[in-house]
Design an enzyme around this catalytic site. Structure first.
Site, mmCIF file in Angstrom:
data_model
loop_
_atom_site.group_PDB
_atom_site.id
_atom_site.type_symbol
_atom_site.label_atom_id
_atom_site.label_comp_id
_atom_site.label_asym_id
_atom_site.label_seq_id
_atom_site.Cartn_x
_atom_site.Cartn_y
_atom_site.Cartn_z
ATOM 1 N N ASP A 1 -3.038 -2.197 -3.844
ATOM 2 C CA ASP A 1 -2.997 -1.043 -4.760
ATOM 3 C C ASP A 1 -4.026 -1.211 -5.874
ATOM 4 O O ASP A 1 -4.649 -0.236 -6.309
ATOM 5 C CB ASP A 1 -1.588 -0.907 -5.364
ATOM 6 C CG ASP A 1 -0.525 -0.966 -4.291
ATOM 7 O OD1 ASP A 1 -0.098 0.073 -3.807
ATOM 8 O OD2 ASP A 1 -0.152 -2.088 -3.908
ATOM 9 N N VAL B 1 7.617 -4.782 0.973
ATOM 10 C CA VAL B 1 7.166 -6.159 0.793
ATOM 11 C C VAL B 1 7.888 -6.891 -0.345
ATOM 12 O O VAL B 1 8.206 -8.083 -0.216
ATOM 13 C CB VAL B 1 5.625 -6.220 0.636
ATOM 14 C CG1 VAL B 1 5.134 -5.505 -0.591
ATOM 15 C CG2 VAL B 1 5.140 -7.639 0.638
ATOM 16 N N HIS C 1 -12.356 -3.840 -13.822
ATOM 17 C CA HIS C 1 -11.190 -4.735 -13.870
ATOM 18 C C HIS C 1 -9.971 -3.858 -14.087
ATOM 19 O O HIS C 1 -9.863 -3.198 -15.129
ATOM 20 C CB HIS C 1 -11.348 -5.755 -14.996
ATOM 21 C CG HIS C 1 -12.551 -6.618 -14.800
ATOM 22 N ND1 HIS C 1 -12.509 -7.777 -14.058
ATOM 23 C CD2 HIS C 1 -13.830 -6.454 -15.185
ATOM 24 C CE1 HIS C 1 -13.730 -8.297 -13.992
ATOM 25 N NE2 HIS C 1 -14.549 -7.507 -14.683
ATOM 26 N N HIS D 1 5.108 -2.460 -4.648
ATOM 27 C CA HIS D 1 4.107 -1.911 -3.729
ATOM 28 C C HIS D 1 4.790 -0.695 -3.105
ATOM 29 O O HIS D 1 5.407 -0.782 -2.051
ATOM 30 C CB HIS D 1 3.723 -2.944 -2.670
ATOM 31 C CG HIS D 1 2.886 -2.373 -1.556
ATOM 32 N ND1 HIS D 1 1.636 -1.849 -1.757
ATOM 33 C CD2 HIS D 1 3.139 -2.206 -0.232
ATOM 34 C CE1 HIS D 1 1.149 -1.403 -0.610
ATOM 35 N NE2 HIS D 1 2.048 -1.604 0.334
ATOM 36 N N ASN E 1 6.673 -4.475 5.064
ATOM 37 C CA ASN E 1 7.297 -3.613 4.054
ATOM 38 C C ASN E 1 8.783 -3.419 4.278
ATOM 39 O O ASN E 1 9.230 -3.458 5.420
ATOM 40 C CB ASN E 1 6.610 -2.243 4.074
ATOM 41 C CG ASN E 1 5.368 -2.240 3.213
ATOM 42 O OD1 ASN E 1 5.334 -2.862 2.162
ATOM 43 N ND2 ASN E 1 4.335 -1.540 3.666
ATOM 44 N N SER F 1 2.287 -9.899 -0.667
ATOM 45 C CA SER F 1 0.936 -9.388 -0.951
ATOM 46 C C SER F 1 0.953 -8.456 -2.165
ATOM 47 O O SER F 1 -0.099 -8.169 -2.750
ATOM 48 C CB SER F 1 0.358 -8.672 0.268
ATOM 49 O OG SER F 1 1.269 -7.711 0.742
HETATM 50 N N1 NAD Z 1 2.039 -5.006 1.868
HETATM 51 C C1 NAD Z 1 1.025 -4.206 2.158
HETATM 52 O O1 NAD Z 1 0.125 -3.999 1.343
HETATM 53 C C2 NAD Z 1 1.021 -3.549 3.525
HETATM 54 C C3 NAD Z 1 -0.044 -2.729 3.919
HETATM 55 C C4 NAD Z 1 -0.015 -2.183 5.197
HETATM 56 C C5 NAD Z 1 1.069 -2.415 6.048
HETATM 57 N N2 NAD Z 1 2.092 -3.200 5.605
HETATM 58 C C6 NAD Z 1 3.257 -3.504 6.450
HETATM 59 O O2 NAD Z 1 2.890 -4.522 7.372
HETATM 60 C C7 NAD Z 1 3.745 -4.447 8.507
HETATM 61 C C8 NAD Z 1 2.918 -4.442 9.759
HETATM 62 O O3 NAD Z 1 2.198 -3.219 9.858
HETATM 63 P P1 NAD Z 1 1.414 -2.883 11.216
HETATM 64 O O4 NAD Z 1 0.735 -1.589 10.999
HETATM 65 O O5 NAD Z 1 0.623 -4.076 11.644
HETATM 66 O O6 NAD Z 1 2.646 -2.676 12.217
HETATM 67 P P2 NAD Z 1 2.629 -2.872 13.791
HETATM 68 O O7 NAD Z 1 3.840 -2.201 14.316
HETATM 69 O O8 NAD Z 1 1.291 -2.504 14.339
HETATM 70 O O9 NAD Z 1 2.789 -4.464 13.971
HETATM 71 C C9 NAD Z 1 3.976 -5.144 13.765
HETATM 72 C C10 NAD Z 1 4.036 -6.236 14.810
HETATM 73 O O10 NAD Z 1 5.161 -7.079 14.527
HETATM 74 C C11 NAD Z 1 5.625 -7.547 15.785
HETATM 75 N N3 NAD Z 1 6.947 -8.126 15.643
HETATM 76 C C12 NAD Z 1 8.147 -7.485 15.502
HETATM 77 N N4 NAD Z 1 9.137 -8.402 15.428
HETATM 78 C C13 NAD Z 1 8.553 -9.629 15.466
HETATM 79 C C14 NAD Z 1 9.043 -10.951 15.395
HETATM 80 N N5 NAD Z 1 10.338 -11.208 15.269
HETATM 81 N N6 NAD Z 1 8.165 -11.980 15.490
HETATM 82 C C15 NAD Z 1 6.837 -11.735 15.650
HETATM 83 N N7 NAD Z 1 6.312 -10.478 15.723
HETATM 84 C C16 NAD Z 1 7.162 -9.454 15.625
HETATM 85 C C17 NAD Z 1 5.560 -6.311 16.683
HETATM 86 O O11 NAD Z 1 5.596 -6.663 18.062
HETATM 87 C C18 NAD Z 1 4.239 -5.698 16.238
HETATM 88 O O12 NAD Z 1 3.161 -6.129 17.052
HETATM 89 C C19 NAD Z 1 4.585 -3.165 8.308
HETATM 90 O O13 NAD Z 1 5.831 -3.530 7.768
HETATM 91 C C20 NAD Z 1 3.769 -2.378 7.312
HETATM 92 O O14 NAD Z 1 4.564 -1.463 6.587
HETATM 93 C C21 NAD Z 1 2.088 -3.768 4.380
#
Ligand code: NAD
Length: 323
Positions: free
Chosen positions: A153, A127, A173, A180, A125, A148
């Site tokens: 949502d 995203v 549906h 997002h 995010n 995604s």
């Molecule tokens: N789009 C969606 O629907 C949705 C839903 C939930 C979460 N998210 C997003 O997904 C992301 C991950 O969420 P999370 O809860 O798993 O966070 P998290 O902090 O548990 O995991 C993020 C991981 O990324 C790793 N990381 C950081 N820099 C990196 C790099 N350069 N290369 C490889 N790995 C790296 C970190 O070490 C960490 O393990 C967040 O940005 C969150 O907001 C999106």
């Protein structure tokens, strides 16, 4: 369509945190992939996750699970980016965004350096903004760098409608479009049970306070879902893991599914220079086509407002980068 491109069903997941590892677990159980490579800068974490996931090998359909390296991008079919930085104490939203944009930019450069033919799915995010920046950085065709979007949502929307109206969620549906995030738009005009628009169904049902009240409450609950879950348990991971499985499954099986992934727009809905959740046909090559739904004027106005907010932030980041 014949699957002539892909001989391996390899998925690389970048980011082994809550979202990446939960998605890996769901993917391993699904039998959709032959190989999962998990990448993270936190070496201890990725070692632990791969080991724990691998101990489930006797119970999954046949699959290989490993710690990924840059050259795993070369023959991957799909690369799912869930890597991200956490907000520091006094850090502004824009500074965090800038750091995440730099992280995603570096990952995308590594992918391009391997001459990968993969489809990239951005999950980190915000995203929609990160998807657009990743797309611009690759200069690949737009269907290969997607986000995604509002797939999660839309699932939340369907779940709430199912509960409220007493209809099996599989027969609901319904789509959420746009960002997002807070400016998302619930597309009520596209929502139906068995072809009956939900507002029509509502008129004859009469078991709740009424259409307008129900609409407002459900929209707000969908919009606030992530905040509530994060307040309770610190992260959202299960439903997003399954939403990712749905998108990756549509790609690997060349399903031509209609999903509200985030796609860089090229004139659809009168929009460009932005990526957001819109109904799109997803194939083995990523997004083949964006479907221009027949939205009501209010919904279209909402979608344009959502796009405009995202465009403003993209400009802010691009200006900051040039300084
Ligand atoms: N789009 C969606 O629907 C949705 C839903 C939930 C979460 N998210 C997003 O997904 C992301 C991950 O969420 P999370 O809860 O798993 O966070 P998290 O902090 O548990 O995991 C993020 C991981 O990324 C790793 N990381 C950081 N820099 C990196 C790099 N350069 N290369 C490889 N790995 C790296 C970190 O070490 C960490 O393990 C967040 O940005 C969150 O907001 C999106």
């Amino acid at each position: 369509m014949q699957n002539d491109l892909w001989t391996t069903r390899k998925v690389v997941i970048v980011g082994a945190g809550a979202v990446g590892s939960t998605f890996a677990y769901a993917l391993a159980q699904s039998g959709l992939a032959d190989e999962i490579a998990l990448v993270d800068v936190n070496q201890e974490l990725v070692k632990g996750e791969v080991l724990d996931l691998s101990h489930g090998l006797p119970y999954y359909p046949n699959i290989q699970i490993s710690i990924g390296k840059a050259d795993d991008y070369k023959d991957a079919h799909v690369i799912v980016i869930t890597a991200g930085a956490k907000q520091r104490g006094t850090e502004s939203r824009l500074d965090l965004l800038q750091r995440n944009a730099a992280i995603i930019g570096a990952i995308v450069d590594d992918i391009a350096a391997q001459k990968s033919k993969a489809i990239i799915i951005v999950v980190s995010n915000p995203v929609d903004i990160l998807t657009y920046l990743a797309f611009k950085r690759t200069s690949w065709e737009r269907g290969r760098v997607i986000g995604s979007g509002t797939v999660l949502d839309s699932a939340r929307f369907r779940y709430l409608l199912s509960n409220h109206c007493g209809v099996d969620v599989h027969n609901v549906h319904a789509y959420v479009l746009g960002e997002h995030g807070d400016s998302q738009v619930a597309a009520w005009s596209m929502s139906h049970f068995a072809g009956v628009p939900i507002n029509e169904f509502c008129k004859h049902c009469g078991s709740c306070g009424g259409w307008e009240e129900m609409q407002a409450e459900i929209e707000e609950t969908v919009r606030r879902s992530a905040y509530h879950i994060i307040e309770y348990k610190g992260a959202t991971n299960y439903a997003v893991g399954l939403a990712l499985l749905r998108i990756v499954g549509a790609i690997i099986r060349d399903e031509r599914s209609v999903l509200t992934v985030s796609v860089p727009l090229e004139g659809e809905y009168g929009l460009s220079e932005v990526s957001l959740g819109v109904p799109s046909i997803v194939t083995q090559y990523g997004v083949e086509r964006v479907i221009e739904a027949n939205l009501t004027p209010v919904e279209l106005e909402g979608l344009l407002a959502s796009a405009s907010l995202l465009q403003e932030t993209i400009k802010e980041i691009q200006c900051n980068e040039q300084r």
